[in-house]
Scaffold this motif. Structure first.
Motif, mmCIF file in Angstrom:
data_model
loop_
_atom_site.group_PDB
_atom_site.id
_atom_site.type_symbol
_atom_site.label_atom_id
_atom_site.label_comp_id
_atom_site.label_asym_id
_atom_site.label_seq_id
_atom_site.Cartn_x
_atom_site.Cartn_y
_atom_site.Cartn_z
ATOM 1 N N VAL A 72 0.828 -1.200 0.000
ATOM 2 C CA VAL A 72 0.000 0.000 0.000
ATOM 3 C C VAL A 72 0.868 1.258 0.000
ATOM 4 O O VAL A 72 1.833 1.365 0.751
ATOM 5 C CB VAL A 72 -0.947 0.027 1.211
ATOM 6 C CG1 VAL A 72 -1.919 1.202 1.113
ATOM 7 C CG2 VAL A 72 -1.717 -1.283 1.322
ATOM 8 N N MET A 73 0.490 2.193 -0.856
ATOM 9 C CA MET A 73 1.161 3.490 -0.932
ATOM 10 C C MET A 73 0.103 4.587 -0.852
ATOM 11 O O MET A 73 -0.925 4.496 -1.513
ATOM 12 C CB MET A 73 1.925 3.627 -2.246
ATOM 13 C CG MET A 73 3.141 2.734 -2.386
ATOM 14 S SD MET A 73 3.721 2.614 -4.104
ATOM 15 C CE MET A 73 2.910 1.095 -4.604
ATOM 16 N N ALA A 74 0.361 5.586 -0.038
ATOM 17 C CA ALA A 74 -0.531 6.747 0.035
ATOM 18 C C ALA A 74 0.318 7.999 -0.019
ATOM 19 O O ALA A 74 1.331 8.098 0.678
ATOM 20 C CB ALA A 74 -1.348 6.716 1.327
ATOM 21 N N TYR A 75 -0.062 8.953 -0.857
ATOM 22 C CA TYR A 75 0.753 10.161 -1.004
ATOM 23 C C TYR A 75 -0.088 11.411 -0.820
ATOM 24 O O TYR A 75 -1.319 11.385 -0.950
ATOM 25 C CB TYR A 75 1.459 10.169 -2.362
ATOM 26 C CG TYR A 75 0.569 10.397 -3.567
ATOM 27 C CD1 TYR A 75 0.512 11.648 -4.196
ATOM 28 C CD2 TYR A 75 -0.212 9.369 -4.103
ATOM 29 C CE1 TYR A 75 -0.281 11.862 -5.313
ATOM 30 C CE2 TYR A 75 -1.004 9.574 -5.223
ATOM 31 C CZ TYR A 75 -1.039 10.813 -5.826
ATOM 32 O OH TYR A 75 -1.832 11.017 -6.930
ATOM 33 N N ASP A 76 0.598 12.491 -0.495
ATOM 34 C CA ASP A 76 -0.042 13.801 -0.414
ATOM 35 C C ASP A 76 -0.048 14.422 -1.799
ATOM 36 O O ASP A 76 1.023 14.707 -2.369
ATOM 37 C CB ASP A 76 0.715 14.721 0.546
ATOM 38 C CG ASP A 76 0.511 14.354 2.002
ATOM 39 O OD1 ASP A 76 -0.490 13.696 2.306
ATOM 40 O OD2 ASP A 76 1.370 14.729 2.836
ATOM 41 N N VAL A 77 -1.223 14.615 -2.352
ATOM 42 C CA VAL A 77 -1.344 15.340 -3.615
ATOM 43 C C VAL A 77 -0.714 16.718 -3.425
ATOM 44 O O VAL A 77 -0.844 17.337 -2.357
ATOM 45 C CB VAL A 77 -2.829 15.476 -4.018
ATOM 46 C CG1 VAL A 77 -2.997 16.385 -5.226
ATOM 47 C CG2 VAL A 77 -3.430 14.097 -4.274
ATOM 48 N N ARG A 78 -0.002 17.198 -4.428
ATOM 49 C CA ARG A 78 0.687 18.487 -4.280
ATOM 50 C C ARG A 78 -0.290 19.562 -3.803
ATOM 51 O O ARG A 78 -1.442 19.627 -4.220
ATOM 52 C CB ARG A 78 1.386 18.915 -5.564
ATOM 53 C CG ARG A 78 0.491 19.167 -6.739
ATOM 54 C CD ARG A 78 1.285 19.723 -7.918
ATOM 55 N NE ARG A 78 2.417 18.887 -8.246
ATOM 56 C CZ ARG A 78 3.576 19.342 -8.743
ATOM 57 N NH1 ARG A 78 3.727 20.633 -8.987
ATOM 58 N NH2 ARG A 78 4.564 18.514 -9.024
ATOM 59 N N GLY A 79 0.206 20.386 -2.874
ATOM 60 C CA GLY A 79 -0.640 21.403 -2.270
ATOM 61 C C GLY A 79 -1.371 20.903 -1.038
ATOM 62 O O GLY A 79 -2.063 21.669 -0.375
ATOM 63 N N HIS A 80 -1.207 19.635 -0.709
ATOM 64 C CA HIS A 80 -1.868 19.032 0.447
ATOM 65 C C HIS A 80 -0.826 18.423 1.392
ATOM 66 O O HIS A 80 0.236 17.970 0.940
ATOM 67 C CB HIS A 80 -2.832 17.929 0.020
ATOM 68 C CG HIS A 80 -3.969 18.396 -0.840
ATOM 69 N ND1 HIS A 80 -3.799 18.767 -2.159
ATOM 70 C CD2 HIS A 80 -5.295 18.541 -0.569
ATOM 71 C CE1 HIS A 80 -4.968 19.130 -2.660
ATOM 72 N NE2 HIS A 80 -5.892 19.003 -1.724
ATOM 73 N N ARG A 211 -5.152 26.628 -5.675
ATOM 74 C CA ARG A 211 -4.558 25.851 -6.759
ATOM 75 C C ARG A 211 -5.635 25.042 -7.479
ATOM 76 O O ARG A 211 -6.472 24.416 -6.849
ATOM 77 C CB ARG A 211 -3.485 24.912 -6.208
ATOM 78 C CG ARG A 211 -2.919 23.974 -7.263
ATOM 79 C CD ARG A 211 -1.877 23.024 -6.701
ATOM 80 N NE ARG A 211 -1.470 22.108 -7.751
ATOM 81 C CZ ARG A 211 -1.994 20.913 -7.937
ATOM 82 N NH1 ARG A 211 -2.925 20.462 -7.129
ATOM 83 N NH2 ARG A 211 -1.583 20.142 -8.930
ATOM 84 N N ILE A 212 -5.574 25.043 -8.801
ATOM 85 C CA ILE A 212 -6.500 24.248 -9.607
ATOM 86 C C ILE A 212 -5.775 22.974 -10.054
ATOM 87 O O ILE A 212 -4.733 23.053 -10.710
ATOM 88 C CB ILE A 212 -6.987 25.028 -10.840
ATOM 89 C CG1 ILE A 212 -7.736 26.294 -10.399
ATOM 90 C CG2 ILE A 212 -7.877 24.147 -11.712
ATOM 91 C CD1 ILE A 212 -8.159 27.188 -11.540
ATOM 92 N N PRO A 213 -6.275 21.796 -9.681
ATOM 93 C CA PRO A 213 -5.627 20.541 -10.100
ATOM 94 C C PRO A 213 -5.523 20.463 -11.615
ATOM 95 O O PRO A 213 -6.432 20.872 -12.341
ATOM 96 C CB PRO A 213 -6.567 19.462 -9.544
ATOM 97 C CG PRO A 213 -7.272 20.123 -8.414
ATOM 98 C CD PRO A 213 -7.439 21.553 -8.822
ATOM 99 N N ARG A 214 -4.421 19.914 -12.097
ATOM 100 C CA ARG A 214 -4.181 19.809 -13.538
ATOM 101 C C ARG A 214 -4.487 18.387 -13.999
ATOM 102 O O ARG A 214 -3.881 17.419 -13.537
ATOM 103 C CB ARG A 214 -2.737 20.191 -13.870
ATOM 104 C CG ARG A 214 -2.415 21.644 -13.543
ATOM 105 C CD ARG A 214 -1.120 22.064 -14.200
ATOM 106 N NE ARG A 214 -1.223 21.973 -15.660
ATOM 107 C CZ ARG A 214 -0.173 21.941 -16.475
ATOM 108 N NH1 ARG A 214 1.051 21.967 -15.979
ATOM 109 N NH2 ARG A 214 -0.334 21.857 -17.787
ATOM 110 N N LEU A 215 -5.439 18.273 -14.905
ATOM 111 C CA LEU A 215 -5.920 16.984 -15.384
ATOM 112 C C LEU A 215 -5.744 16.863 -16.887
ATOM 113 O O LEU A 215 -5.650 17.856 -17.593
ATOM 114 C CB LEU A 215 -7.398 16.821 -15.025
ATOM 115 C CG LEU A 215 -7.766 16.976 -13.547
ATOM 116 C CD1 LEU A 215 -9.270 17.112 -13.387
ATOM 117 C CD2 LEU A 215 -7.242 15.795 -12.736
ATOM 118 N N VAL A 216 -5.731 15.616 -17.363
ATOM 119 C CA VAL A 216 -5.681 15.360 -18.797
ATOM 120 C C VAL A 216 -7.085 15.442 -19.393
ATOM 121 O O VAL A 216 -7.333 16.136 -20.370
ATOM 122 C CB VAL A 216 -5.072 13.976 -19.094
ATOM 123 C CG1 VAL A 216 -5.091 13.698 -20.597
ATOM 124 C CG2 VAL A 216 -3.649 13.891 -18.559
#
Length: 287
Positions: A72-80, A211-216
């Motif tokens: 299991v891996m959990a990360y902080d999304v940038r800005g969080h 911050r606005i998340p950047r999506l494809v």
């Protein structure tokens, strides 16, 4: 013999504890931002992506329990959390991909995202469908679809009004309503309430809410039927109706989806119904 058995048993216990030990790590993204993450367990990779305004700490129970079966891996999304964002040059899925590269993942992964995390998980799956085995979308946001919902627009309007007035307490309250309380006028567990308020206050203090998340994919609905991986979609019966509509739209569009309503929970199902949540995820990925 008794002594030898005791020593062997102790070593086995120590080995199991070592395997599941939570390890704090970080890596530097392509644009220089430090991304913070934790790992535990071994086996098939399972990546957890948290809700907007919160951070990887929301997965504490899942890191403990699911690491018995998965890596299991959990990360902080940038800005969080501890992933302080000084720039916004990277796509969300680029950060996720860099995490997998950092850990040397060379097999299909299982993706689990809540709210904003579900948006990122879906974005990654659409960009790299061959890299995802199972996907779990919890209380999912759905870009390009939820913006047509009046209930969603009203919630956003309330939040923007608080933002324009510089009223941090009101901002936290609006985000808390969306993240934890749900549509119902109800009292939630004090521990969950305090945790959410604390994380949201830190998120706003850093200015990350701007911050606005950047999506494809900014409108993934027309392409949902291209995805073939098994997908579990969870929503709480106490959540906002627009989240339920998002969940139903995903269930309708994805080829191999299973839709489950969880009772006595709103947005943060993993916190309100942790034991059931963990079992649902474990059983789904194992199937």
């Amino acid at each position: 013999m008794k002594y030898k058995f005791s020593v062997v048993f102790a070593l086995l216990v120590l080995s199991c504890q070592t395997v599941r030990q939570l390890v704090d790590k970080q890596y530097v993204a392509g644009d220089g931002v430090n991304i913070s993450y934790v790992t535990a367990g071994q086996g098939q990779p399972l990546v957890l992506i948290h809700a907007g305004g919160l951070d990887k700490s929301m997965w504490q129970s899942q890191m403990k329990e699911l690491s018995k079966d998965f890596w299991v891996m959990a990360y902080d999304v940038r800005g969080h959390g501890s992933s302080v964002s000084t720039t916004n040059d990277q796509l969300e899925i680029d950060d996720l991909g860099a995490l997998l590269d950092q850990e040397g993942v060379d097999q299909k992964i299982n993706l689990l995202g809540c709210s904003l995390g579900a948006i990122i998980a879906l974005d990654y799956a659409m960009a790299h469908p061959d890299k995802v085995d199972h996907m779990v979308l919890v209380s999912p946001g759905l870009i390009g679809f939820q913006e047509q919902n009046e209930e969603f627009l009203q919630q956003i309007s309330n939040y923007v009004a608080a933002l324009q007035n510089g009223d941090q307490a009101a901002m936290i309250e609006e985000l808390k309503q969306m993240n934890a309380i749900g549509k119902a006028d109800r009292r939630i567990d004090p521990g969950i309430s305090d945790y959410v308020e604390d994380r949201l206050a830190a998120y706003i203090d850093r200015g990350s809410h701007l911050r606005i998340p950047r999506l494809v994919e900014l409108n993934p609905v027309p392409r949902l039927d291209a995805l073939t991986m098994e997908t579990l979609i969870l929503y709480g019966d106490l959540d906002f109706d627009y989240i339920k509509e998002n969940a139903r739209k995903l269930d309708e569009g994805l080829q191999n989806a299973e839709l489950v309503e969880v009772s006595e929970a709103a947005h943060l199902i993993n916190l309100e119904q942790g034991k059931l949540f963990n079992q649902l995820v474990r059983d789904f990925i194992r199937q």
